[in-house]
Design an enzyme around this catalytic site. Sequence first.
Site, short mmCIF file in Angstrom:
data_model
loop_
_atom_site.label_atom_id
_atom_site.label_comp_id
_atom_site.label_asym_id
_atom_site.label_seq_id
_atom_site.Cartn_x
_atom_site.Cartn_y
_atom_site.Cartn_z
N ARG A 65 -5.70 3.30 -1.32
CA ARG A 65 -5.36 2.22 -2.25
C ARG A 65 -5.69 2.57 -3.69
NH1 ARG A 65 -4.60 -3.14 0.04
NH2 ARG A 65 -4.85 -3.87 -2.08
N ASN A 98 -11.06 -6.98 -7.13
CA ASN A 98 -9.68 -6.53 -7.33
C ASN A 98 -8.98 -7.64 -8.09
OD1 ASN A 98 -10.13 -4.37 -5.70
ND2 ASN A 98 -8.92 -5.13 -3.97
N GLY A 99 -8.26 -7.31 -9.12
CA GLY A 99 -7.52 -8.34 -9.82
C GLY A 99 -7.75 -8.25 -11.32
N LYS A 159 -1.27 3.63 -2.82
CA LYS A 159 -0.37 3.20 -1.75
C LYS A 159 0.23 1.82 -2.00
CE LYS A 159 1.55 3.53 2.30
NZ LYS A 159 2.74 4.37 2.33
N CYS A 193 -6.92 -1.74 -6.02
CA CYS A 193 -8.15 -1.11 -5.56
C CYS A 193 -8.45 -1.54 -4.14
CB CYS A 193 -9.29 -1.52 -6.47
SG CYS A 193 -8.88 -1.43 -8.21
N TRP A 229 -8.35 2.08 -8.69
CA TRP A 229 -7.16 2.70 -9.30
C TRP A 229 -7.10 2.08 -10.69
CZ3 TRP A 229 -2.46 1.58 -11.55
CH2 TRP A 229 -1.51 2.59 -11.55
N LYS A 262 10.79 11.42 -2.74
CA LYS A 262 9.73 12.08 -1.96
C LYS A 262 9.33 13.38 -2.65
CE LYS A 262 8.68 9.47 -0.01
NZ LYS A 262 9.07 8.15 0.26
N HIS A 279 30.82 13.53 -14.05
CA HIS A 279 30.75 12.65 -15.22
C HIS A 279 29.55 12.95 -16.11
CE1 HIS A 279 34.13 10.46 -13.66
NE2 HIS A 279 33.54 10.46 -12.48
N GLU A 317 7.36 12.67 -5.98
CA GLU A 317 6.02 12.09 -5.93
C GLU A 317 4.98 12.99 -5.31
OE1 GLU A 317 5.77 8.34 -3.80
OE2 GLU A 317 7.26 9.00 -2.37
N GLU A 331 16.11 8.75 -1.93
CA GLU A 331 14.83 8.76 -1.23
C GLU A 331 14.29 10.19 -1.13
OE1 GLU A 331 12.67 6.72 -0.63
OE2 GLU A 331 11.47 7.53 0.98
C1 F6R Z 1 7.26 5.89 -2.23
C2 F6R Z 1 6.49 4.70 -2.08
C3 F6R Z 1 6.75 3.56 -2.99
C4 F6R Z 1 6.78 2.26 -2.20
C5 F6R Z 1 6.89 1.06 -3.14
C6 F6R Z 1 7.00 -0.25 -2.39
O1 F6R Z 1 6.93 6.84 -1.27
O2 F6R Z 1 5.64 4.62 -1.22
O3 F6R Z 1 7.91 3.74 -3.71
O4 F6R Z 1 7.86 2.29 -1.33
O5 F6R Z 1 5.75 1.04 -3.95
O6 F6R Z 1 5.90 -0.46 -1.55
P1 F6R Z 1 5.93 -1.55 -0.42
O7 F6R Z 1 6.94 -1.13 0.58
O8 F6R Z 1 4.54 -1.57 0.13
O9 F6R Z 1 6.31 -2.84 -1.08
#
Ligand code: F6R
Length: 620
Positions: A35, A108-109, A615, A10, A82, A497, A516, A500, A493
Amino acid sequence: MYWHIEMLMCGIIAYSGFREATEVILEGLRRLEYRGYDSAGLGAINGKGIELRKCVGRITNLNELITQKPVSSSTAIGHTRWATHGPPNLENCHPHCDATGRLAIVHNGVIENYKLLKNRLLDLGHKFTSDTDTEILAHLIGHFYDALPASEDKLLIAVKKALAEVDGTYGIAVIHADEPGRIIGARRGSPLVVGLGEGENFLGSDVSAMVSFTRDVIYLNDLDVVDINDSSYKISTLHTTKVTRQKSRVDWDAGDAEKGEFPHFMLKEIFEQPTSLRNVMRGRLNWDHGDAKLGGLQEVKLSQVKRILLLGCGTALHAGMMAEYVIEELSGVPVETDFSSEFRYRNSPVDQGTLVFVISQSGETVDTLAAMREVQRKGVKAYGLCNVVGSTIARESDGGVYLHAGPEIGVAATKSFTSQATALVLIGLALGRTRSLSAREGSELLAELSRLPENVEKVLNTSEAIKKVALRYKDSQSMLFLGRLANYPIAMEGALKLKEISYIHAEAYPAAELKHGVIALVSPETPSLIIATRDGVYDKNRSTIQEIKARSGQVIALANEGDSDITETVDSSILVPETHPLLQPIVNVVALQLFAYYTAVALGRDVDKPRNLAKSVTVE
Ligand code: F6R
């Protein structure tokens, strides 16, 4: 060990000062919304008591609520949530109050021993209205507060007494109607930053919450307790009465965390990559010796490294996986990558010959933090590759490399990936130069590295063409992403993308794995995107294209400009400039970021805040 538990993902902001506090809180929450965005709330001291405003959903809802029912105050706390424990409803939304309703807290926590504390408080006659552990903490602090004589420093002592009984993690901000102007903050396992202004002070879970107002900050340590009002701050710890913490200056400003003329943060951040790539390389290219110089690794004897271990999650892990190929190619040092979440629970051997990097944009990802601590527990140093300055990983690691990518607000990581990948190439180069990589080979790579921003720019200039391809396939239910060697993590990757932000199912495979089993999925309805830029496995990729075409599969090729051999055989092409084969994956991924972006926009998705995500993943 307190790091083996969950934390909420959060955002917190708290303010005491001369401005209208609710406006500061709303601005801070708007900047923290990345967040978490399930619910939001604020609590403000209004001269008589504490007024709360809470709503389910986005900060705009809270904004509307406050427009309808304004609150005037100079001291307030706010929270964006969150949800992990308890659904995102009004009851569970922060702030939470104590039994008197005169004390409010945002948190938070996770309080691990909340049941025990709750039972104790229930026996004392307390009643709870939410499912949260935070409400229990509010009541506990209130319980101590009410028992203290007026002659004591009630709020500070009550907070410390309560926290001394808590097992778990917290970043908190607490206010009391009887002590207007004052906010007590504390942290353990969840970040908290103090923002310093003139006639005003702030607390926030990260600097973006306060960067519109001040860039002078103090990053608190675990177990720190801070006492702020509009004109002063005092830091102590749970066990001591005063400690001094260093002030820092944030090296970016509010404008860097604005969308500007871009419709989404994600697009802005994709387009920032030429700049972020220049920033990650600035001062690190050693032209005299065809080498890279990385200040944070000065003490590492690169020539003695026997093995490299790269740990991360999601996109950060993909950067590590790409680098695995690149570093081995440049240096011959064996590289292993692992999910931080797996590594932390495995008994994986690490020794003094292992150079460990934890890769994390936010520097707060709980699994990566725990993996780093696990490495350190085994007596081995762990180096960080982080973007957020002052983040927990940046501070607790034994050194490392900052990415200098600037704030990344879009939930989907983009510029942080290319910066991580580039920093890892530099590490590979530095390692290689202590081995058999010649100065000439090093210089060739440097020359191509310095052209990387330009090459990325060229991809960005083709965004309209990539958009057309995205529109053609946007209604697919599922897609395959294929690549070989270092382009396999790039396929992963690209698939991540797409998943998500567009919610289209996508799977990535090393292209040769198709035979396979996965080839059973190939059909006219399931397009395959294959990365077939020119490298040592180019011909193999062309064969894979033929195999898919022979089974009526549609193929989108990511190929080099002017490669008619590929473009003539596939259904759609995405073309990128050719560069050094070890850097080509970094150029390629930019095209896949744009492909995912335009697909998601065409489907009307909330690109910057995709469903169910946040995030900074500070939850296990
Ligand atoms: C995907 C994404 C996540 C982060 C992952 C690690 O677009 O953003 O997969 O890459 O949660 O986050 P960090 O780099 O902040 O440890």
